[in-house]
Write an enzyme that holds these catalytic residues in place. Structure first.
Site, PDB file in Angstrom:
ATOM      1  N   LYS A  69      -1.862  -5.594   1.467  1.00  0.00           N
ATOM      2  CA  LYS A  69      -0.788  -5.618   0.471  1.00  0.00           C
ATOM      3  C   LYS A  69       0.077  -4.355   0.565  1.00  0.00           C
ATOM      4  O   LYS A  69       1.304  -4.434   0.538  1.00  0.00           O
ATOM      5  CB  LYS A  69      -1.392  -5.774  -0.932  1.00  0.00           C
ATOM      6  N   THR A  70      -0.562  -3.201   0.668  1.00  0.00           N
ATOM      7  CA  THR A  70       0.209  -1.960   0.794  1.00  0.00           C
ATOM      8  C   THR A  70       0.999  -1.940   2.097  1.00  0.00           C
ATOM      9  O   THR A  70       2.168  -1.526   2.130  1.00  0.00           O
ATOM     10  CB  THR A  70      -0.739  -0.746   0.732  1.00  0.00           C
ATOM     11  N   ASP A 102       1.122  -0.601  -7.062  1.00  0.00           N
ATOM     12  CA  ASP A 102      -0.208  -1.109  -6.749  1.00  0.00           C
ATOM     13  C   ASP A 102      -0.990  -1.333  -8.046  1.00  0.00           C
ATOM     14  O   ASP A 102      -0.795  -0.616  -9.029  1.00  0.00           O
ATOM     15  CB  ASP A 102      -0.935  -0.101  -5.859  1.00  0.00           C
ATOM     16  N   THR A 126      -5.085  -7.294  -7.420  1.00  0.00           N
ATOM     17  CA  THR A 126      -6.322  -7.981  -7.033  1.00  0.00           C
ATOM     18  C   THR A 126      -6.776  -8.933  -8.131  1.00  0.00           C
ATOM     19  O   THR A 126      -7.732  -9.676  -7.929  1.00  0.00           O
ATOM     20  CB  THR A 126      -7.441  -6.953  -6.767  1.00  0.00           C
ATOM     21  N   ARG A 155      -9.238  -3.981   6.685  1.00  0.00           N
ATOM     22  CA  ARG A 155      -9.562  -2.587   6.366  1.00  0.00           C
ATOM     23  C   ARG A 155     -10.988  -2.263   6.787  1.00  0.00           C
ATOM     24  O   ARG A 155     -11.257  -1.186   7.339  1.00  0.00           O
ATOM     25  CB  ARG A 155      -9.381  -2.330   4.868  1.00  0.00           C
TER      26      ARG A 155
END
Length: 338
Positions: free
Chosen positions: A65-66, A110, A159, A218
Protein backbone atom coordinates in the site's frame (compact mmCIF):
# COMPACT_ATOMS: atom_id res chain seq x y z
CA UNK A 1 37.34 -9.23 10.38
CA UNK A 2 36.03 -5.95 11.80
CA UNK A 3 32.39 -5.00 12.34
CA UNK A 4 32.81 -1.54 10.79
CA UNK A 5 31.31 -0.48 7.48
CA UNK A 6 33.30 1.75 5.18
CA UNK A 7 31.87 5.25 4.64
CA UNK A 8 31.06 4.24 1.07
CA UNK A 9 29.24 1.06 2.10
CA UNK A 10 27.05 2.54 4.84
CA UNK A 11 24.71 4.62 2.64
CA UNK A 12 24.29 1.63 0.33
CA UNK A 13 23.16 -0.59 3.21
CA UNK A 14 20.79 2.09 4.50
CA UNK A 15 19.28 2.48 1.05
CA UNK A 16 18.47 -1.20 0.52
CA UNK A 17 14.91 -0.94 1.83
CA UNK A 18 14.13 1.95 -0.47
CA UNK A 19 15.91 0.29 -3.39
CA UNK A 20 13.65 -2.77 -3.13
CA UNK A 21 10.52 -0.67 -3.66
CA UNK A 22 9.27 -0.56 -7.27
CA UNK A 23 9.26 2.96 -8.69
CA UNK A 24 6.59 2.49 -11.39
CA UNK A 25 3.45 0.42 -11.95
CA UNK A 26 5.28 -1.62 -14.60
CA UNK A 27 7.89 -2.66 -12.01
CA UNK A 28 5.29 -3.54 -9.37
CA UNK A 29 4.87 -7.32 -9.09
CA UNK A 30 1.45 -8.87 -8.48
CA UNK A 31 -1.95 -7.23 -7.92
CA UNK A 32 -2.45 -7.22 -11.70
CA UNK A 33 -6.10 -6.10 -11.59
CA UNK A 34 -5.37 -3.25 -9.18
CA UNK A 35 -2.43 -2.15 -11.34
CA UNK A 36 -4.61 -2.01 -14.45
CA UNK A 37 -7.35 -0.09 -12.64
CA UNK A 38 -4.91 2.33 -11.08
CA UNK A 39 -3.05 2.80 -14.36
CA UNK A 40 -6.28 3.72 -16.14
CA UNK A 41 -7.19 6.21 -13.42
CA UNK A 42 -3.81 7.94 -13.54
CA UNK A 43 -3.56 7.95 -17.34
CA UNK A 44 -7.03 9.49 -17.67
CA UNK A 45 -6.23 12.17 -15.11
CA UNK A 46 -2.99 13.01 -16.90
CA UNK A 47 -4.74 13.25 -20.28
CA UNK A 48 -7.43 15.52 -18.81
CA UNK A 49 -4.78 17.52 -16.91
CA UNK A 50 -6.90 17.10 -13.82
CA UNK A 51 -6.23 15.94 -10.28
CA UNK A 52 -7.08 12.20 -9.99
CA UNK A 53 -9.87 10.98 -7.74
CA UNK A 54 -8.97 10.13 -4.17
CA UNK A 55 -7.72 6.57 -3.72
CA UNK A 56 -8.31 4.10 -0.89
CA UNK A 57 -5.95 1.11 -0.60
CA UNK A 58 -7.28 -1.64 1.65
CA UNK A 59 -5.69 -4.93 2.59
CA UNK A 60 -3.44 -6.77 5.08
CA UNK A 61 -0.03 -5.36 6.05
CA UNK A 62 2.96 -5.83 3.76
CA UNK A 63 1.17 -6.07 0.40
CA UNK A 64 2.41 -2.77 -1.04
CA UNK A 65 0.00 0.00 0.00
CA UNK A 66 2.77 2.46 0.87
CA UNK A 67 4.70 1.51 -2.27
CA UNK A 68 1.62 2.14 -4.44
CA UNK A 69 1.17 5.58 -2.89
CA UNK A 70 4.74 6.44 -3.86
CA UNK A 71 4.11 5.11 -7.36
CA UNK A 72 0.98 7.28 -7.70
CA UNK A 73 3.04 10.38 -6.92
CA UNK A 74 5.84 9.27 -9.27
CA UNK A 75 3.45 8.51 -12.15
CA UNK A 76 1.83 11.94 -11.73
CA UNK A 77 5.25 13.59 -11.31
CA UNK A 78 3.99 15.30 -8.16
CA UNK A 79 5.45 15.51 -4.63
CA UNK A 80 4.28 13.09 -1.94
CA UNK A 81 3.43 14.07 1.64
CA UNK A 82 3.23 11.13 4.06
CA UNK A 83 1.52 10.99 7.43
CA UNK A 84 -0.54 8.51 9.44
CA UNK A 85 -3.93 8.33 11.09
CA UNK A 86 -2.60 8.08 14.67
CA UNK A 87 -0.58 11.28 14.08
CA UNK A 88 -3.76 13.25 13.28
CA UNK A 89 -5.56 13.46 16.60
CA UNK A 90 -7.10 16.93 16.24
CA UNK A 91 -8.76 18.85 13.43
CA UNK A 92 -5.96 21.41 13.72
CA UNK A 93 -3.37 18.74 12.90
CA UNK A 94 -5.17 17.95 9.66
CA UNK A 95 -5.69 21.62 8.81
CA UNK A 96 -1.95 22.24 9.15
CA UNK A 97 -1.16 19.35 6.79
CA UNK A 98 -3.77 20.30 4.19
CA UNK A 99 -2.90 23.99 4.12
CA UNK A 100 0.75 23.17 3.36
CA UNK A 101 -0.04 21.07 0.26
CA UNK A 102 0.97 22.35 -3.16
CA UNK A 103 -1.31 22.04 -6.24
CA UNK A 104 -1.59 18.42 -7.38
CA UNK A 105 0.36 17.04 -4.42
CA UNK A 106 -0.37 13.50 -3.24
CA UNK A 107 -1.23 13.15 0.45
CA UNK A 108 -0.72 9.64 1.81
CA UNK A 109 -2.41 8.81 5.12
CA UNK A 110 -1.47 5.38 6.46
CA UNK A 111 -3.89 3.61 8.82
CA UNK A 112 -6.46 6.25 7.94
CA UNK A 113 -9.14 4.49 10.00
CA UNK A 114 -7.30 5.62 13.16
CA UNK A 115 -7.78 9.33 12.57
CA UNK A 116 -9.63 11.35 15.19
CA UNK A 117 -13.34 11.79 14.47
CA UNK A 118 -13.07 15.59 14.42
CA UNK A 119 -10.34 15.34 11.76
CA UNK A 120 -12.44 12.90 9.71
CA UNK A 121 -15.33 15.36 9.62
CA UNK A 122 -13.00 18.15 8.44
CA UNK A 123 -11.63 15.81 5.76
CA UNK A 124 -15.09 15.33 4.21
CA UNK A 125 -15.25 18.94 3.00
CA UNK A 126 -11.57 18.98 2.04
CA UNK A 127 -11.95 15.93 -0.21
CA UNK A 128 -15.06 17.21 -1.99
CA UNK A 129 -14.60 20.99 -2.23
CA UNK A 130 -10.90 21.47 -1.43
CA UNK A 131 -11.56 23.78 1.48
CA UNK A 132 -11.85 23.58 5.26
CA UNK A 133 -13.59 25.69 7.85
CA UNK A 134 -11.32 27.04 10.59
CA UNK A 135 -12.88 28.14 13.86
CA UNK A 136 -11.47 31.45 15.10
CA UNK A 137 -12.11 32.54 18.68
CA UNK A 138 -13.97 30.78 21.47
CA UNK A 139 -17.43 30.71 22.91
CA UNK A 140 -20.20 32.93 21.56
CA UNK A 141 -17.73 35.06 19.63
CA UNK A 142 -16.26 32.15 17.66
CA UNK A 143 -16.57 32.43 13.89
CA UNK A 144 -15.95 30.00 11.05
CA UNK A 145 -13.44 31.12 8.43
CA UNK A 146 -13.29 29.13 5.16
CA UNK A 147 -9.78 28.25 3.98
CA UNK A 148 -9.28 27.39 0.32
CA UNK A 149 -6.96 24.45 -0.38
CA UNK A 150 -4.87 23.57 -3.41
CA UNK A 151 -6.34 20.61 -5.34
CA UNK A 152 -4.74 17.40 -4.06
CA UNK A 153 -5.11 13.63 -4.29
CA UNK A 154 -5.63 11.76 -1.04
CA UNK A 155 -4.32 8.19 -0.91
CA UNK A 156 -5.58 6.46 2.19
CA UNK A 157 -4.33 3.07 3.37
CA UNK A 158 -6.09 0.82 5.85
CA UNK A 159 -5.84 -2.69 7.15
CA UNK A 160 -9.34 -2.41 8.63
CA UNK A 161 -11.60 -1.03 5.91
CA UNK A 162 -14.68 -1.93 7.95
CA UNK A 163 -13.71 0.64 10.59
CA UNK A 164 -13.93 3.54 8.15
CA UNK A 165 -17.17 5.55 8.50
CA UNK A 166 -19.36 5.37 5.41
CA UNK A 167 -19.24 9.13 4.69
CA UNK A 168 -15.44 8.95 4.45
CA UNK A 169 -15.31 5.70 2.49
CA UNK A 170 -17.85 7.00 -0.05
CA UNK A 171 -15.72 10.04 -0.84
CA UNK A 172 -12.95 7.94 -2.36
CA UNK A 173 -13.34 7.74 -6.13
CA UNK A 174 -11.41 4.47 -6.34
CA UNK A 175 -11.04 1.71 -3.78
CA UNK A 176 -8.46 -1.05 -4.31
CA UNK A 177 -8.56 -4.26 -2.31
CA UNK A 178 -5.10 -5.83 -2.24
CA UNK A 179 -4.98 -9.63 -2.07
CA UNK A 180 -2.35 -12.01 -0.73
CA UNK A 181 0.24 -13.05 -3.32
CA UNK A 182 0.59 -16.49 -4.91
CA UNK A 183 3.84 -18.43 -4.56
CA UNK A 184 4.68 -17.70 -8.21
CA UNK A 185 4.22 -13.96 -7.70
CA UNK A 186 6.33 -14.05 -4.55
CA UNK A 187 9.04 -15.91 -6.46
CA UNK A 188 9.11 -13.00 -8.92
CA UNK A 189 9.40 -10.59 -5.98
CA UNK A 190 12.34 -12.58 -4.56
CA UNK A 191 14.12 -12.75 -7.93
CA UNK A 192 13.79 -8.99 -8.43
CA UNK A 193 15.00 -8.23 -4.90
CA UNK A 194 17.92 -10.67 -5.21
CA UNK A 195 19.03 -8.90 -8.38
CA UNK A 196 18.87 -5.50 -6.67
CA UNK A 197 20.83 -6.86 -3.70
CA UNK A 198 23.38 -8.45 -6.07
CA UNK A 199 22.81 -11.80 -4.34
CA UNK A 200 22.74 -15.02 -6.32
CA UNK A 201 20.16 -17.52 -5.07
CA UNK A 202 19.17 -20.79 -6.73
CA UNK A 203 15.73 -21.30 -8.27
CA UNK A 204 14.97 -23.92 -5.61
CA UNK A 205 16.01 -21.39 -2.97
CA UNK A 206 13.77 -18.74 -4.51
CA UNK A 207 10.80 -21.12 -4.46
CA UNK A 208 11.51 -22.07 -0.85
CA UNK A 209 11.60 -18.45 0.30
CA UNK A 210 8.42 -17.69 -1.62
CA UNK A 211 6.62 -20.68 -0.11
CA UNK A 212 7.45 -19.55 3.43
CA UNK A 213 6.53 -15.88 2.94
CA UNK A 214 2.86 -16.13 3.94
CA UNK A 215 1.67 -14.51 0.73
CA UNK A 216 3.35 -11.22 1.68
CA UNK A 217 6.11 -9.44 -0.31
CA UNK A 218 7.41 -7.63 2.78
CA UNK A 219 8.07 -10.97 4.46
CA UNK A 220 9.63 -12.38 1.28
CA UNK A 221 12.11 -9.48 1.12
CA UNK A 222 12.90 -9.84 4.82
CA UNK A 223 13.57 -13.57 4.54
CA UNK A 224 15.74 -13.04 1.47
CA UNK A 225 17.89 -10.56 3.38
CA UNK A 226 18.32 -13.01 6.24
CA UNK A 227 19.38 -15.72 3.77
CA UNK A 228 21.82 -13.27 2.22
CA UNK A 229 23.27 -12.49 5.67
CA UNK A 230 23.64 -16.20 6.43
CA UNK A 231 25.43 -16.85 3.13
CA UNK A 232 27.74 -13.89 3.71
CA UNK A 233 28.73 -14.86 7.26
CA UNK A 234 29.07 -18.60 6.59
CA UNK A 235 30.59 -18.09 3.11
CA UNK A 236 28.06 -20.39 1.45
CA UNK A 237 26.28 -20.03 -1.90
CA UNK A 238 22.62 -19.08 -2.02
CA UNK A 239 21.52 -22.67 -2.57
CA UNK A 240 18.65 -24.64 -1.06
CA UNK A 241 20.77 -25.86 1.84
CA UNK A 242 21.68 -22.28 2.82
CA UNK A 243 18.03 -21.21 2.56
CA UNK A 244 16.92 -24.09 4.80
CA UNK A 245 19.68 -23.41 7.33
CA UNK A 246 19.02 -19.65 7.47
CA UNK A 247 15.27 -19.98 7.86
CA UNK A 248 15.69 -22.71 10.48
CA UNK A 249 17.97 -20.36 12.42
CA UNK A 250 15.23 -17.71 12.39
CA UNK A 251 12.50 -20.22 13.38
CA UNK A 252 10.57 -20.04 10.10
CA UNK A 253 9.24 -23.51 9.29
CA UNK A 254 8.27 -25.04 5.96
CA UNK A 255 4.79 -23.49 6.06
CA UNK A 256 5.99 -20.01 7.06
CA UNK A 257 5.02 -20.31 10.73
CA UNK A 258 7.35 -18.52 13.14
CA UNK A 259 7.91 -19.07 16.85
CA UNK A 260 4.80 -17.17 18.01
CA UNK A 261 2.56 -18.88 15.44
CA UNK A 262 3.65 -22.30 16.68
CA UNK A 263 3.30 -21.26 20.33
CA UNK A 264 -0.29 -20.20 19.74
CA UNK A 265 -1.14 -23.32 17.78
CA UNK A 266 0.57 -25.55 20.35
CA UNK A 267 -1.27 -23.84 23.20
CA UNK A 268 -4.63 -24.54 21.56
CA UNK A 269 -3.72 -28.16 20.85
CA UNK A 270 -1.83 -29.17 23.97
CA UNK A 271 -3.09 -26.93 26.78
CA UNK A 272 -6.71 -26.71 25.69
CA UNK A 273 -7.14 -30.08 23.93
CA UNK A 274 -7.66 -28.44 20.55
CA UNK A 275 -10.16 -25.84 21.79
CA UNK A 276 -12.43 -24.04 21.85
CA UNK A 277 -10.49 -21.41 23.80
CA UNK A 278 -11.22 -17.69 24.17
CA UNK A 279 -8.90 -15.01 22.80
CA UNK A 280 -8.00 -13.48 26.17
CA UNK A 281 -7.26 -16.89 27.70
CA UNK A 282 -5.12 -17.84 24.72
CA UNK A 283 -3.20 -14.55 24.89
CA UNK A 284 -2.42 -15.03 28.59
CA UNK A 285 -1.28 -18.60 27.99
CA UNK A 286 1.39 -17.52 25.48
CA UNK A 287 2.29 -14.24 27.20
CA UNK A 288 1.24 -11.95 24.34
CA UNK A 289 -1.28 -9.16 23.92
CA UNK A 290 -4.71 -10.24 22.70
CA UNK A 291 -4.52 -7.66 19.89
CA UNK A 292 -1.27 -9.21 18.63
CA UNK A 293 -2.84 -12.66 18.54
CA UNK A 294 -5.98 -11.40 16.81
CA UNK A 295 -4.38 -9.12 14.21
CA UNK A 296 -1.00 -10.76 13.51
CA UNK A 297 -1.07 -14.47 14.31
CA UNK A 298 -4.66 -15.61 13.95
CA UNK A 299 -5.36 -14.39 10.38
CA UNK A 300 -2.48 -16.44 8.97
CA UNK A 301 -3.32 -19.57 10.98
CA UNK A 302 -6.95 -19.37 9.84
CA UNK A 303 -5.96 -18.74 6.22
CA UNK A 304 -3.55 -21.69 6.34
CA UNK A 305 -6.36 -23.93 7.59
CA UNK A 306 -4.64 -24.65 10.91
CA UNK A 307 -7.12 -22.82 13.14
CA UNK A 308 -10.78 -21.87 13.00
CA UNK A 309 -12.85 -19.30 14.84
CA UNK A 310 -16.15 -20.33 16.38
CA UNK A 311 -18.66 -18.50 18.61
CA UNK A 312 -17.15 -20.37 21.56
CA UNK A 313 -13.53 -19.61 20.74
CA UNK A 314 -10.54 -20.78 18.69
CA UNK A 315 -10.35 -24.42 17.59
CA UNK A 316 -7.41 -26.26 16.02
CA UNK A 317 -8.21 -28.10 12.78
CA UNK A 318 -6.98 -31.57 11.88
CA UNK A 319 -4.28 -29.91 9.76
CA UNK A 320 -3.23 -27.93 12.83
CA UNK A 321 -2.83 -31.12 14.84
CA UNK A 322 -0.90 -32.75 12.02
CA UNK A 323 1.41 -29.76 11.65
CA UNK A 324 2.54 -30.30 15.25
CA UNK A 325 2.88 -34.04 14.66
CA UNK A 326 0.06 -34.93 17.06
CA UNK A 327 -2.91 -37.22 16.45
CA UNK A 328 -6.17 -35.87 17.95
CA UNK A 329 -7.31 -37.92 20.92
CA UNK A 330 -10.59 -39.78 20.99
CA UNK A 331 -12.97 -39.61 23.96
CA UNK A 332 -11.14 -40.56 27.13
CA UNK A 333 -7.79 -41.00 25.35
CA UNK A 334 -4.63 -38.91 25.37
CA UNK A 335 -3.23 -37.26 22.23
CA UNK A 336 -0.30 -39.14 20.68
CA UNK A 337 2.66 -38.00 18.65
CA UNK A 338 2.84 -39.02 15.01
Amino acid sequence: MTGELSPQAAPSEQGFEGALRPATLSEFVGQSKVRRQLGLLLDAATMRQHTPDHILLAGPPGLGKTTLSMIVAAELDKPLHQTSGPAIQHAGDLAAVLSALTPGEVLFVDEIHRMARSAEEMLYLAMEDFKVDIMVGKGAGATSVPLELAPFTLVGATTRAGLLPNPLRDRFGFTAHLEFYSDDELADVVRRAAGLLDFSVSEQGVDEIARRSRGTPRIANRLLRRVRDYSLVHETPGDTASVHAALALYDVDEHGLDRLDREVLRAVVERFSGGPVGLSTLAVSVGEEAETIESVVEPFLVRAGLLTRTPRGRVATRLGWQHLGIVPAGPGAAPTLI
